[in-house]
Write an enzyme that holds these catalytic residues in place. Structure first.
Site, PDB file in Angstrom:
ATOM      1  NE  ARG A 173      -3.767   0.176  -7.628  1.00  0.00           N
ATOM      2  CZ  ARG A 173      -2.939  -0.270  -8.580  1.00  0.00           C
ATOM      3  NH1 ARG A 173      -2.632   0.479  -9.613  1.00  0.00           N
ATOM      4  NH2 ARG A 173      -2.405  -1.466  -8.477  1.00  0.00           N
TER       5      ARG A 173
ATOM      6  CG  ASP B 248      -1.640  -0.117 -16.258  1.00  0.00           C
ATOM      7  OD1 ASP B 248      -0.721  -0.729 -15.685  1.00  0.00           O
ATOM      8  OD2 ASP B 248      -2.810  -0.546 -16.304  1.00  0.00           O
TER       9      ASP B 248
ATOM     10  CE  LYS C 292      -3.525  -3.765 -15.983  1.00  0.00           C
ATOM     11  NZ  LYS C 292      -3.270  -3.054 -14.837  1.00  0.00           N
TER      12      LYS C 292
ATOM     13  CG  HIS D 154       0.505  -4.790 -18.020  1.00  0.00           C
ATOM     14  ND1 HIS D 154       0.834  -5.620 -16.956  1.00  0.00           N
ATOM     15  CD2 HIS D 154      -0.055  -3.695 -17.454  1.00  0.00           C
ATOM     16  CE1 HIS D 154       0.487  -5.050 -15.828  1.00  0.00           C
ATOM     17  NE2 HIS D 154      -0.051  -3.882 -16.088  1.00  0.00           N
TER      18      HIS D 154
ATOM     19  CB  SER E 132       0.194  -5.549 -11.191  1.00  0.00           C
ATOM     20  OG  SER E 132      -0.525  -5.796 -12.367  1.00  0.00           O
TER      21      SER E 132
ATOM     22  CE1 TYR F 255      -9.387  -1.057  -4.698  1.00  0.00           C
ATOM     23  CE2 TYR F 255      -8.214  -2.247  -6.408  1.00  0.00           C
ATOM     24  CZ  TYR F 255      -8.238  -1.286  -5.410  1.00  0.00           C
ATOM     25  OH  TYR F 255      -7.111  -0.556  -5.158  1.00  0.00           O
TER      26      TYR F 255
ATOM     27  CB  CYS G  65       6.945  -4.334 -11.001  1.00  0.00           C
ATOM     28  SG  CYS G  65       6.570  -5.870 -10.138  1.00  0.00           S
TER      29      CYS G  65
ATOM     30  NE  ARG H  77      -4.916  -6.675 -11.716  1.00  0.00           N
ATOM     31  CZ  ARG H  77      -4.082  -7.703 -11.652  1.00  0.00           C
ATOM     32  NH1 ARG H  77      -4.484  -8.922 -11.959  1.00  0.00           N
ATOM     33  NH2 ARG H  77      -2.828  -7.536 -11.289  1.00  0.00           N
TER      34      ARG H  77
HETATM   35  P1  GTP Z   1       0.303  -1.144 -11.226  1.00  0.00           P
HETATM   36  O1  GTP Z   1      -0.344   0.184 -11.335  1.00  0.00           O
HETATM   37  O2  GTP Z   1      -0.306  -2.034 -10.221  1.00  0.00           O
HETATM   38  O3  GTP Z   1       0.423  -1.841 -12.544  1.00  0.00           O
HETATM   39  O4  GTP Z   1       1.798  -0.899 -10.639  1.00  0.00           O
HETATM   40  P2  GTP Z   1       2.991  -0.107 -11.316  1.00  0.00           P
HETATM   41  O5  GTP Z   1       3.763  -1.033 -12.189  1.00  0.00           O
HETATM   42  O6  GTP Z   1       2.510   1.137 -11.927  1.00  0.00           O
HETATM   43  O7  GTP Z   1       3.936   0.204 -10.067  1.00  0.00           O
HETATM   44  P3  GTP Z   1       4.151   1.592  -9.292  1.00  0.00           P
HETATM   45  O8  GTP Z   1       4.932   2.579 -10.102  1.00  0.00           O
HETATM   46  O9  GTP Z   1       2.853   2.051  -8.753  1.00  0.00           O
HETATM   47  O10 GTP Z   1       5.078   1.098  -8.118  1.00  0.00           O
HETATM   48  C1  GTP Z   1       4.673   0.074  -7.222  1.00  0.00           C
HETATM   49  C2  GTP Z   1       5.495   0.148  -5.966  1.00  0.00           C
HETATM   50  O11 GTP Z   1       6.881   0.020  -6.278  1.00  0.00           O
HETATM   51  C3  GTP Z   1       5.325   1.473  -5.234  1.00  0.00           C
HETATM   52  O12 GTP Z   1       5.261   1.235  -3.856  1.00  0.00           O
HETATM   53  C4  GTP Z   1       6.583   2.223  -5.582  1.00  0.00           C
HETATM   54  O13 GTP Z   1       6.947   3.130  -4.572  1.00  0.00           O
HETATM   55  C5  GTP Z   1       7.623   1.125  -5.775  1.00  0.00           C
HETATM   56  N1  GTP Z   1       8.638   1.518  -6.784  1.00  0.00           N
HETATM   57  C6  GTP Z   1       8.402   2.070  -8.003  1.00  0.00           C
HETATM   58  N2  GTP Z   1       9.562   2.360  -8.644  1.00  0.00           N
HETATM   59  C7  GTP Z   1      10.551   1.967  -7.828  1.00  0.00           C
HETATM   60  C8  GTP Z   1      11.986   1.993  -7.928  1.00  0.00           C
HETATM   61  O14 GTP Z   1      12.586   2.439  -8.908  1.00  0.00           O
HETATM   62  N3  GTP Z   1      12.684   1.470  -6.866  1.00  0.00           N
HETATM   63  C9  GTP Z   1      12.056   0.969  -5.764  1.00  0.00           C
HETATM   64  N4  GTP Z   1      12.809   0.474  -4.787  1.00  0.00           N
HETATM   65  N5  GTP Z   1      10.702   0.942  -5.626  1.00  0.00           N
HETATM   66  C10 GTP Z   1       9.961   1.422  -6.645  1.00  0.00           C
HETATM   67  C1  SPV Z   2      -2.802  -3.679 -11.923  1.00  0.00           C
HETATM   68  O1  SPV Z   2      -3.040  -4.456 -11.005  1.00  0.00           O
HETATM   69  O2  SPV Z   2      -2.007  -3.947 -12.844  1.00  0.00           O
HETATM   70  C2  SPV Z   2      -3.448  -2.356 -11.944  1.00  0.00           C
HETATM   71  C3  SPV Z   2      -4.565  -2.177 -11.075  1.00  0.00           C
HETATM   72  O3  SPV Z   2      -3.084  -1.475 -12.718  1.00  0.00           O
HETATM   73  S1  SPV Z   2      -5.991  -2.835 -11.714  1.00  0.00           S
HETATM   74  O4  SPV Z   2      -6.666  -1.804 -12.481  1.00  0.00           O
HETATM   75  O5  SPV Z   2      -6.774  -3.248 -10.563  1.00  0.00           O
HETATM   76  O6  SPV Z   2      -5.712  -3.956 -12.593  1.00  0.00           O
HETATM   77 MN    MN Z   3       0.506   1.827 -12.209  1.00  0.00          MN
END
Ligand code: GTP
Ligand code: SPV
Ligand code: MN
Length: 611
Positions: free
Chosen positions: A391, A300, A231, A251, A273, A222, A275, A94
């Site tokens: 992704r 999400d 979003k 979110h 995002s 993207y 996290c 984004r």
């Molecule tokens: P968006 O889809 O962008 O909103 O991200 P998200 O909030 O869904 O995060 P996601 O679960 O995809 O995790 C993002 C990154 O953080 C990945 O590389 C994970 O491996 C890492 N991660 C997720 N949970 C944990 C955790 O509990 N501990 C650690 N150390 N890393 C984590």
């Molecule tokens: C985020 O960045 O929080 C996502 C990916 O979940 S996107 O759909 O690109 O916003």
């Molecule tokens: Mn996610």
């Protein structure tokens, strides 16, 4: 200028002058057809295809996607019906600096949003859209955000010139006939106009017109820039609808925690995002043998409304998961790994010589002959083989942990809200707020280190209230006000918590193992929701008491637990100062309750310093 661009969305009350122009409109056509024809008149595609969402159509769309030079069919034996798509290397996340909210008054978007006045936006972006689909097909995607039979669901229509976007929207929303039927006569839909344009970042723009329920996005193919239901609609436009109509568009992931005996308690968590939302929502519980299990409702987004029973009810507006690939492996997220073995679209991951997807953390070493996300033969000098924001797009029903309630028309009852972010220091593993108003303050003061999910520098700590900084469609001061007011209206409000899986020790390593072990924190949250569980009061809230967290079977480094729970008043004073500077940007529009909580915390911290 006003009149010229006014007819782009004539069927809704306009921000321009309230006049509904009727020229070019066919009185026999539906509101949808009228809008589509008007869009086609600007973007001049070769042909228009109305999508019905059928399997036959999907095969045709995927075939069209494969005609582009950056899409590949993956190994049909090991990854049936899976595809790899490579986006343009300058279009991989984004772009927050190119994302705008367009309403007449700049103050109404506040200091955290980019603003364009509606006349200027229609002119400026109208120029970019003029003839943008020449030589291409324009697909019309009617879709529903939310379960088809839910009163919380909403209608959208996206027109796009990208078959990749169509294929993704088919996974991420209820698309085609089911939505078309509802649209037959209705003009109550969020209209999204998307064109790849020439993919030049200098001519990229994502503009939201909340008053017209209209989105214009040009120049990016993207994720959140192009899949407009996500979003753009479900957060930026929906947050303004929620403010006006008394509900919440957040979110947040939604999960159900099953306890021994089978009772399931639902929680919603807002992390910025990148996290950990997807991973938390899909976790395989480390306490499964003790009867604790996690069910996924959403990863999400959450749309929530107060039910007749006095509880907040949440639906997941999406039908699929658009998850971060790197770091997803058998050890971290086995549920996702199982789900994405079929019917999945991968974006910007690596490609093995066997035509399988590959990314860092998948659990296998990089094979010889690996191709990176840019299509080059990979070696270590080339950096990660998969883009850090690469992704997978996978249908939700394929997930082994999908909740039996994930499509419940009335949603699931939310008992806890969990805020969280990436904080190498300061924030403890978990704490509980004192009440709703304090919890709102905890959300409003959230901070997190930036990730690869948006363009810009990674690892910079920024304030990201409720994980909504890039997604709140109006002035964030008014959004805080909305939180405070809705809290007063919920007879049984969720308790509000804050977590941090990312605290680091002196050696720079994470102190907490994360992933499936996070269930230990969820278990404590559940106990607190049920007015059990031991807790100690600190200036920032309650943290688990000495025996509060279930830690059996877990090996933590010596001293790690103390460091994970530590609340250092000096650190928090600095944190408060940073928050104050952030809040000052909102001037007098900031709710006095936020200032009041700020003061209260400051006093509690000062008291805790005196022996
Ligand atoms: P968006 O889809 O962008 O909103 O991200 P998200 O909030 O869904 O995060 P996601 O679960 O995809 O995790 C993002 C990154 O953080 C990945 O590389 C994970 O491996 C890492 N991660 C997720 N949970 C944990 C955790 O509990 N501990 C650690 N150390 N890393 C984590
Ligand atoms: C985020 O960045 O929080 C996502 C990916 O979940 S996107 O759909 O690109 O916003
Ligand atoms: Mn996610």
């Amino acid at each position: 200028m006003a009149a010229k661009y006014h007819w782009l969305r004539p069927q809704l009350p306009s921000v321009t002058d309230g006049m509904r122009l009727s020229f070019r409109r066919n009185p026999l056509a539906t509101p949808l057809e009228n809008w589509v024809n008007e869009v086609a008149a600007i973007t001049t595609p070769n042909r228009i295809v109305y999508c019905d969402g059928s399997e036959t159509e999907n095969r045709r769309i995927l075939a069209e996607m494969l005609l582009g030079d950056e899409a590949f069919k993956l190994n049909e034996k090991t990854y049936p019906n899976c595809y790899l798509h490579r986006s343009s290397p300058n279009d991989v996340a984004r772009t927050e600096h190119l994302t705008f909210i367009s309403v007449p008054n700049k103050d109404d978007v506040g200091p955290t949003n980019n603003w364009m006045d509606p006349y200027g936006a229609k002119h400026k972006v109208g120029v970019l859209l003029k003839g943008a689909m020449r030589g291409r097909t324009m697909y019309v995607i009617p879709y529903i955000m939310g379960p088809a039979d839910s009163p919380l669901s909403k209608l959208g229509v996206e027109v796009t010139d990208s078959p990749y976007v169509v294929a993704n929207m088919r996974i991420m929303s209820r698309m085609g006939k089911v939505a078309q039927e509802r649209l037959a006569t209705s003009d109550d839909f969020v209209a999204g106009l998307h064109s790849l344009g020439d993919l030049d970042p200098m001519r990229r723009c994502i503009v939201h017109f909340p008053q017209e329920k209209l989105i214009w996005s040009v120049g990016s193919g993207y994720g959140g820039n192009a899949l407009l239901g996500k979003k753009c609609f479900a957060l930026r436009i929906a947050s303004t609808m929620a403010r006006d109509q008394g509900w919440m568009a957040e979110h947040m992931l939604i999960l159900g925690l099953e306890a021994p005996g089978g009772k399931v308690t639902y929680m919603a968590a807002a992390f910025p995002s990148g996290c950990g939302k997807t991973n938390l929502a899909m976790m395989v519980s480390a306490l499964e043998s003790q009867g604790y299990r996690v069910w996924t409702v959403g990863d999400d987004l959450a749309w929530m409304k107060i039910g007749c029973d006095g509880y907040l009810h949440a639906i997941n507006p999406e039908a699929g998961f658009f998850g971060v690939a790197p770091g997803t492996g058998q050890n971290t997220n086995p549920n996702a790994m199982e789900a994405l073995r079929s019917n999945t679209i991968f974006t910007n991951v690596g490609l093995t010589p066997d035509s399988e997807p590959w990314w860092e953390g998948i659990g296998a070493p990089p094979p010889p002959g690996l191709i990176n996300w840019k299509g080059e033969v990979w070696d270590t000098s080339k950096g990660p083989a998969a883009h850090p924001n690469s992704r997978y797009t996978v249908p939700a029903h394929q997930l082994p942990s999908i909740s039996p309630e994930w499509e419940a028309a009335s949603g699931v009852r939310i008992s806890a809200f969990i805020f969280g972010g990436r904080r190498a220091r300061i924030a403890p593993l978990v704490y509980e707020s004192f009440d709703w108003q304090h919890g709102t303050f905890v959300g409003a003061t959230m901070g997190s280190e930036t990730t690869a999910t948006a363009t810009g520098e990674v690892g910079i700590t920024r304030r990201d209230p409720m994980a909504m900084l890039p997604f709140c469609g109006y002035n964030m001061a008014d959004y805080f006000r909305h939180w405070i007011e809705i809290g007063k209206k919920i007879p049984h409000p969720p308790k509000i918590f804050h977590v941090n899986w990312f605290r680091r020790g002196a050696d720079g390593n994470f102190l907490w193992p994360g992933y499936g072990e996070n269930v230990r924190v969820l278990k404590w949250i559940l106990e607190r929701v049920e007015n059990r569980g031991s807790a100690e009061e600190t200036p920032i809230g309650y943290v688990p008491g000495g025996d509060g967290l279930t830690l059996d079977g877990l090996q933590l480094a010596p001293g790690a637990l103390e460091e994970l729970m530590r609340v250092n008043p000096a650190d928090w004073h600095r944190e408060l100062e940073d928050s104050r500077q952030f809040f000052d940007k909102f001037g007098t529009r900031l709710p006095c309750e936020i200032r009041e909580e700020h003061e209260k915390l400051s006093n509690r911290l000062s008291r805790s310093r005196t022996p």
